[in-house]
Design an enzyme around this catalytic site. Structure first.
Site, PDB file in Angstrom:
ATOM      1  N   ALA A  43      42.780  37.955  49.966  1.00 20.77           N
ATOM      2  CA  ALA A  43      42.179  39.032  49.184  1.00 20.77           C
ATOM      3  C   ALA A  43      41.614  38.487  47.884  1.00 20.77           C
ATOM      4  O   ALA A  43      42.119  37.525  47.326  1.00 20.77           O
ATOM      5  CB  ALA A  43      43.200  40.113  48.869  1.00 20.77           C
ATOM      6  N   THR A 101      41.687  39.584  44.378  1.00 19.67           N
ATOM      7  CA  THR A 101      42.547  40.543  43.688  1.00 19.67           C
ATOM      8  C   THR A 101      42.223  40.753  42.216  1.00 19.67           C
ATOM      9  O   THR A 101      42.781  41.661  41.605  1.00 19.67           O
ATOM     10  CB  THR A 101      44.021  40.112  43.801  1.00 19.67           C
ATOM     11  OG1 THR A 101      44.168  38.827  43.199  1.00 19.67           O
ATOM     12  CG2 THR A 101      44.471  40.066  45.246  1.00 19.67           C
ATOM     13  N   ASP A 128      48.412  49.277  45.380  1.00 16.11           N
ATOM     14  CA  ASP A 128      48.495  50.620  44.809  1.00 16.11           C
ATOM     15  C   ASP A 128      47.177  51.036  44.169  1.00 16.11           C
ATOM     16  O   ASP A 128      47.011  52.190  43.787  1.00 16.11           O
ATOM     17  CB  ASP A 128      49.650  50.711  43.802  1.00 16.11           C
ATOM     18  CG  ASP A 128      49.463  49.812  42.602  1.00 16.11           C
ATOM     19  OD1 ASP A 128      48.786  48.769  42.715  1.00 16.11           O
ATOM     20  OD2 ASP A 128      50.036  50.129  41.540  1.00 16.11           O
ATOM     21  N   TYR A 160      37.709  47.116  43.523  1.00 16.95           N
ATOM     22  CA  TYR A 160      38.830  46.461  44.186  1.00 16.95           C
ATOM     23  C   TYR A 160      39.600  47.470  45.042  1.00 16.95           C
ATOM     24  O   TYR A 160      39.848  47.255  46.227  1.00 16.95           O
ATOM     25  CB  TYR A 160      39.763  45.802  43.162  1.00 16.95           C
ATOM     26  CG  TYR A 160      41.073  45.349  43.755  1.00 16.95           C
ATOM     27  CD1 TYR A 160      41.117  44.296  44.673  1.00 16.95           C
ATOM     28  CD2 TYR A 160      42.267  45.979  43.426  1.00 16.95           C
ATOM     29  CE1 TYR A 160      42.320  43.882  45.233  1.00 16.95           C
ATOM     30  CE2 TYR A 160      43.469  45.567  43.980  1.00 16.95           C
ATOM     31  CZ  TYR A 160      43.488  44.526  44.881  1.00 16.95           C
ATOM     32  OH  TYR A 160      44.674  44.125  45.435  1.00 16.95           O
TER      33      TYR A 160
END
Length: 183
Positions: free
Chosen positions: A13, A15, A54, A76
């Site tokens: 990913a 991030t 989250d 993101y």
């Protein structure tokens, strides 16, 4: 296809939230197209374990449950939600872990923890927000959860985090205290 794995753990990913805003094509390629490529190369018996975030939520309510409505407010989060939806709609076996503020003992990664430690080591003055609440999670906790989920053949979407709900400021202060740095 050559290996025909039973499980694939997708940790790949982009991030860095700010970097995703400025490099949207790269973020989409890594966070969404990468998963799509994996899905196209496996058979229907392979289970994908996807590490999500989250950031699929807007941060206004929290703490969130797995059944809460998602509403990402940055690119993101949008790519992480798109990858979740891609996986859920793929008719493949899946397990999605929504994490937040992952950290490890390594200081050479892009985590909030390593950033704070490195700033403290350099004795730099830095600012940390106090209105972003999370439950920081050591990577070993995530590893154990993945391992147990494989053993128990668990599928679905799950949130994972520590029991402690801390602001980024409180977490940074705790890091300074534990590692004996001046705050």
């Amino acid at each position: 296809k050559e290996f025909n794995p039973s499980y694939i753990i997708n940790c790949s990913a982009m991030t860095n939230v700010d970097s995703c805003e400025f490099n949207r094509e790269t973020a989409h390629n890594i966070n969404v197209r990468g998963l799509r490529n994996i899905l196209h190369s496996i058979d229907s018996k392979t289970t994908i374990i996807q590490i999500s975030s989250d950031y699929v939520f807007d941060g206004l309510k929290g703490p969130y449950s797995e059944s809460d409505i998602t509403h990402p407010i940055n690119y993101y989060g949008k790519t992480k939600l798109e990858s979740e939806n891609l996986l859920i709609g793929s008719n493949k076996n899946y397990l999605i872990f929504r994490t937040n503020v992952l950290f490890s003992d390594r200081l050479d990664n892009n985590s909030f923890f390593s950033w704070v430690i490195n700033m403290l080591k350099k004795e730099r003055i830095f600012k940390v927000v106090d209105d972003q609440i999370s439950n920081p999670t050591h990577t070993q906790i995530l590893v154990k959860a993945i391992y147990k989920s494989i053993l128990l053949d668990i599928k679905g979407v799950y949130h994972i985090g520590s029991c402690d709900f801390l602001s980024r400021y409180e977490f940074a202060s705790l890091i300074a205290e534990v590692f004996h740095y001046n705050q």
